[in-house]
Design an enzyme around this catalytic site. Structure first.
Site, mmCIF file in Angstrom:
data_model
loop_
_atom_site.group_PDB
_atom_site.id
_atom_site.type_symbol
_atom_site.label_atom_id
_atom_site.label_comp_id
_atom_site.label_asym_id
_atom_site.label_seq_id
_atom_site.Cartn_x
_atom_site.Cartn_y
_atom_site.Cartn_z
ATOM 1 N N LYS A 137 49.277 37.554 31.116
ATOM 2 C CA LYS A 137 48.201 36.873 32.355
ATOM 3 C C LYS A 137 47.080 36.967 32.022
ATOM 4 C CE LYS A 137 47.677 36.710 36.692
ATOM 5 N NZ LYS A 137 46.076 37.088 36.644
ATOM 6 N N ASN A 138 46.565 37.816 32.156
ATOM 7 C CA ASN A 138 44.796 38.005 31.809
ATOM 8 C C ASN A 138 44.317 38.228 30.316
ATOM 9 O OD1 ASN A 138 45.080 38.955 34.812
ATOM 10 N ND2 ASN A 138 44.842 41.042 33.916
ATOM 11 N N ARG A 143 41.774 32.250 40.665
ATOM 12 C CA ARG A 143 40.566 32.633 40.085
ATOM 13 C C ARG A 143 39.587 32.216 39.014
ATOM 14 N NH1 ARG A 143 35.314 35.548 41.871
ATOM 15 N NH2 ARG A 143 35.085 35.717 39.889
ATOM 16 N N ASP A 161 39.200 36.063 47.622
ATOM 17 C CA ASP A 161 40.504 36.819 47.139
ATOM 18 C C ASP A 161 40.706 37.456 48.549
ATOM 19 O OD1 ASP A 161 41.900 37.863 45.668
ATOM 20 O OD2 ASP A 161 41.220 36.292 43.900
ATOM 21 N N ASP A 216 44.835 46.811 38.731
ATOM 22 C CA ASP A 216 46.031 45.878 39.200
ATOM 23 C C ASP A 216 47.498 46.842 39.130
ATOM 24 O OD1 ASP A 216 44.138 43.182 38.615
ATOM 25 O OD2 ASP A 216 45.170 43.034 36.529
HETATM 26 C C1 UD1 Z 1 40.403 40.743 36.074
HETATM 27 C C2 UD1 Z 1 41.640 40.552 36.201
HETATM 28 C C3 UD1 Z 1 42.379 41.278 36.845
HETATM 29 C C4 UD1 Z 1 41.403 42.712 37.818
HETATM 30 C C5 UD1 Z 1 40.295 42.744 36.887
HETATM 31 C C6 UD1 Z 1 39.866 44.626 36.809
HETATM 32 C C7 UD1 Z 1 41.999 37.905 35.475
HETATM 33 C C8 UD1 Z 1 42.384 36.546 35.042
HETATM 34 N N1 UD1 Z 1 41.805 39.149 36.381
HETATM 35 O O1 UD1 Z 1 39.402 40.040 37.769
HETATM 36 O O2 UD1 Z 1 43.388 40.981 37.405
HETATM 37 O O3 UD1 Z 1 42.630 43.309 38.735
HETATM 38 O O4 UD1 Z 1 39.928 42.105 35.589
HETATM 39 O O5 UD1 Z 1 40.846 44.681 35.696
HETATM 40 O O6 UD1 Z 1 42.102 38.284 34.027
HETATM 41 N N2 UD1 Z 1 31.641 41.336 39.597
HETATM 42 C C9 UD1 Z 1 30.274 41.668 40.311
HETATM 43 N N3 UD1 Z 1 29.790 40.790 40.354
HETATM 44 C C10 UD1 Z 1 30.549 39.486 38.918
HETATM 45 C C11 UD1 Z 1 31.717 40.437 38.624
HETATM 46 C C12 UD1 Z 1 31.824 40.969 38.912
HETATM 47 O O7 UD1 Z 1 29.866 42.606 41.277
HETATM 48 O O8 UD1 Z 1 28.763 38.496 38.563
HETATM 49 C C13 UD1 Z 1 32.453 42.734 40.347
HETATM 50 C C14 UD1 Z 1 33.896 42.777 41.209
HETATM 51 O O9 UD1 Z 1 33.560 42.192 42.353
HETATM 52 C C15 UD1 Z 1 35.018 43.776 40.942
HETATM 53 C C16 UD1 Z 1 34.215 43.605 39.991
HETATM 54 O O10 UD1 Z 1 32.767 43.836 39.359
HETATM 55 O O11 UD1 Z 1 34.281 44.989 42.699
HETATM 56 C C17 UD1 Z 1 35.366 44.455 38.328
HETATM 57 O O12 UD1 Z 1 35.309 43.099 38.369
HETATM 58 P P1 UD1 Z 1 35.289 42.097 37.289
HETATM 59 O O13 UD1 Z 1 36.155 42.870 35.988
HETATM 60 O O14 UD1 Z 1 34.710 41.238 37.288
HETATM 61 O O15 UD1 Z 1 37.161 41.574 37.431
HETATM 62 P P2 UD1 Z 1 38.259 40.030 37.262
HETATM 63 O O16 UD1 Z 1 37.303 39.400 35.787
HETATM 64 O O17 UD1 Z 1 37.748 39.104 38.041
#
Ligand code: UD1
Length: 414
Positions: free
Chosen positions: A17-18, A87, A111, A299
């Site tokens: 999925k990711n 998202r 979320d 996850d």
């Molecule tokens: C992706 C995955 C999700 C997984 C996560 C971490 C997809 C669709 N989803 O989510 O299933 O749990 O990676 O492995 O691929 N953050 C910030 N600022 C930003 C971006 C992120 O503070 O601009 C923080 C987030 O709040 C979180 C952390 O960084 O605490 C990790 O987030 P991120 O790795 O970006 O996760 P996603 O890409 O949203």
């Protein structure tokens, strides 16, 4: 579902999925038809198809294949109706800035696993020369010209790495992304982008180096197997003292997870296309701390809590990625788990058997964790709002039933 059955049999996982959602977004980067195979049959794929259609693409879903035809000039506005449902749609931001020099992407809603800001996505795009702001519930980015830059992420965010990468491939000059995410799904995206003509080195390491090119061509790419789904089945086997062969995934992507299952007492044998897991006795308590790849995936934290809930001994689980991801533990407690959370730590004292109850899934992974716990509870457990699980797991209930779980989908509340 009624607990008590051993899960035994063979299971094959589909595409990740990711990964697939980002590969679909990458198709925006080139005019023409890109094809992605090994596409999983999950709800998020048609939702992403709708987002792309809203941007002017033609999208055909056929079996495990998705074909995306991108016009010469895609629309740059992904509106709320299309993106609000999930998202991951934020990953069209980078490709749109790269192709249209302009992007307006509605912000998805809150979320259940915590606030998910986009500051690192925006900072990266700004360093590439874009202006970016949040206006009227949308993230807006505009750039007359994208120019390569040296970018250091404050945290190896998966989404920020992907968006910056997909903008940088069409920027002028060289970009480095330091402290980049190293997840296998990022490597998969880089593989497809390179096939499209992008110049990227360092995929899978902490530094990505990109040399921008003027344009990309469409490509055909096979999505990697879903390591989170595969590990969910592995954990289910351990929790139910089962015997399972899991196929369709690269076991190297699960090295640490499989090590943890061994720590719980399982015999785990990796093979070319997956792994075999056998658990004969009650699992032993194991500690887990979630971290970006190659650490233990956040996850899988709900399933790790489920395992801890029935293990012999006390486990400490630490959540380092999403601040509110322990909210669902209340539901586990309702199922008889002896669990206590304090900040980003959870202490779980395993019990011999959980106790059936009605519980509510709040997101994909919490839902899967609750179902696994229900399969270890006495009596009949009802998990509500299982549509969350359908977003990430193809045929979840059917597969568990085929493996010998006493489980059925009832009602139409979802
Ligand atoms: C992706 C995955 C999700 C997984 C996560 C971490 C997809 C669709 N989803 O989510 O299933 O749990 O990676 O492995 O691929 N953050 C910030 N600022 C930003 C971006 C992120 O503070 O601009 C923080 C987030 O709040 C979180 C952390 O960084 O605490 C990790 O987030 P991120 O790795 O970006 O996760 P996603 O890409 O949203």
């Amino acid at each position: 579902m009624t607990g008590g059955s051993r899960l035994v049999g063979d299971v094959r996982v589909g595409g990740a999925k990711n990964s697939v959602l980002k590969l679909m977004a990458a198709a925006l980067l080139a005019e023409g038809t890109s094809t992605i195979t090994n596409c999983p049959d999950i709800l998020d794929v048609p939702l992403m198809a709708d987002v792309l259609r809203g941007l002017g693409c033609e999208v055909v879903l056929e079996g495990d294949e998705v074909r995306i035809t991108t016009p010469a000039q895609p629309e740059y506005h992904a509106d709320f109706a299309a993106v609000r449902q999930f998202r991951a749609s934020v990953c069209v931001l980078g490709p749109l800035v790269a192709r249209c020099r302009r992007a307006v992407v509605a912000l998805p809603g809150g979320d259940a696993i915590g606030s998910r800001p986009l500051d690192m996505h925006q900072t990266g795009l700004r360093l590439l020369g874009a202006q970016s702001s949040i206006e009227h519930g949308c993230v807006v980015a505009e750039a007359e010209d994208l120019r390569g830059a040296a970018i250091r992420l404050a945290f190896p965010s998966v989404g920020a790495t992907e968006n910056i990468l997909m903008a940088a491939v069409l920027a002028k000059g060289e970009t480095t992304i330091d402290n980049a995410a190293r997840e296998p799904e990022i490597v998969d995206l880089c593989t497809m982008l390179v096939q499209m003509g992008a110049r990227i080195t360092g995929a899978g390491s902490t530094t990505l180096h990109i040399v921008g090119v003027p344009s990309l061509q469409p490509a055909t790419h096979r999505c990697i197997g879903d390591r989170i789904v595969a590990a969910t089945w592995g954990i289910a086997a351990v929790m139910t003292r089962g015997d399972m062969v899991v196929r369709g995934v690269n076991p190297k992507h699960l090295a640490l997870v499989l090590e943890k299952l061994r720590g719980a007492g399982a015999e785990v044998t990796p093979h070319m296309d997956g792994f075999h897991v056998v658990q004969n006795d009650r699992p032993r308590a194991v500690n887990f701390a979630t971290l970006p790849y190659p650490g233990f995936p956040t996850d899988l934290q709900p399933m790790a809590i489920g395992l801890a809930a029935v293990a012999d001994g006390t486990s400490m689980i630490t959540e380092n990625v999403f601040e509110a991801r322990f909210r669902f533990v209340e539901e586990m407690i309702r199922l008889g788990a002896d669990a206590r959370t304090d900040g980003h730590h959870a202490v779980v004292r395993g019990v011999e058997e959980l106790s059936s109850a009605p519980v509510w899934a709040s997101d994909i992974r919490a839902g899967a964790g609750l179902v696994l716990a229900g399969l270890c509870a006495d009596g009949v457990t009802e998990v509500h709002d299982v549509y969350h699980i359908d977003r990430g797991y193809p045929r979840f209930v059917e597969i568990l039933s085929e493996l010998g779980g006493s489980i059925e989908r009832v009602g139409s509340e979802d």
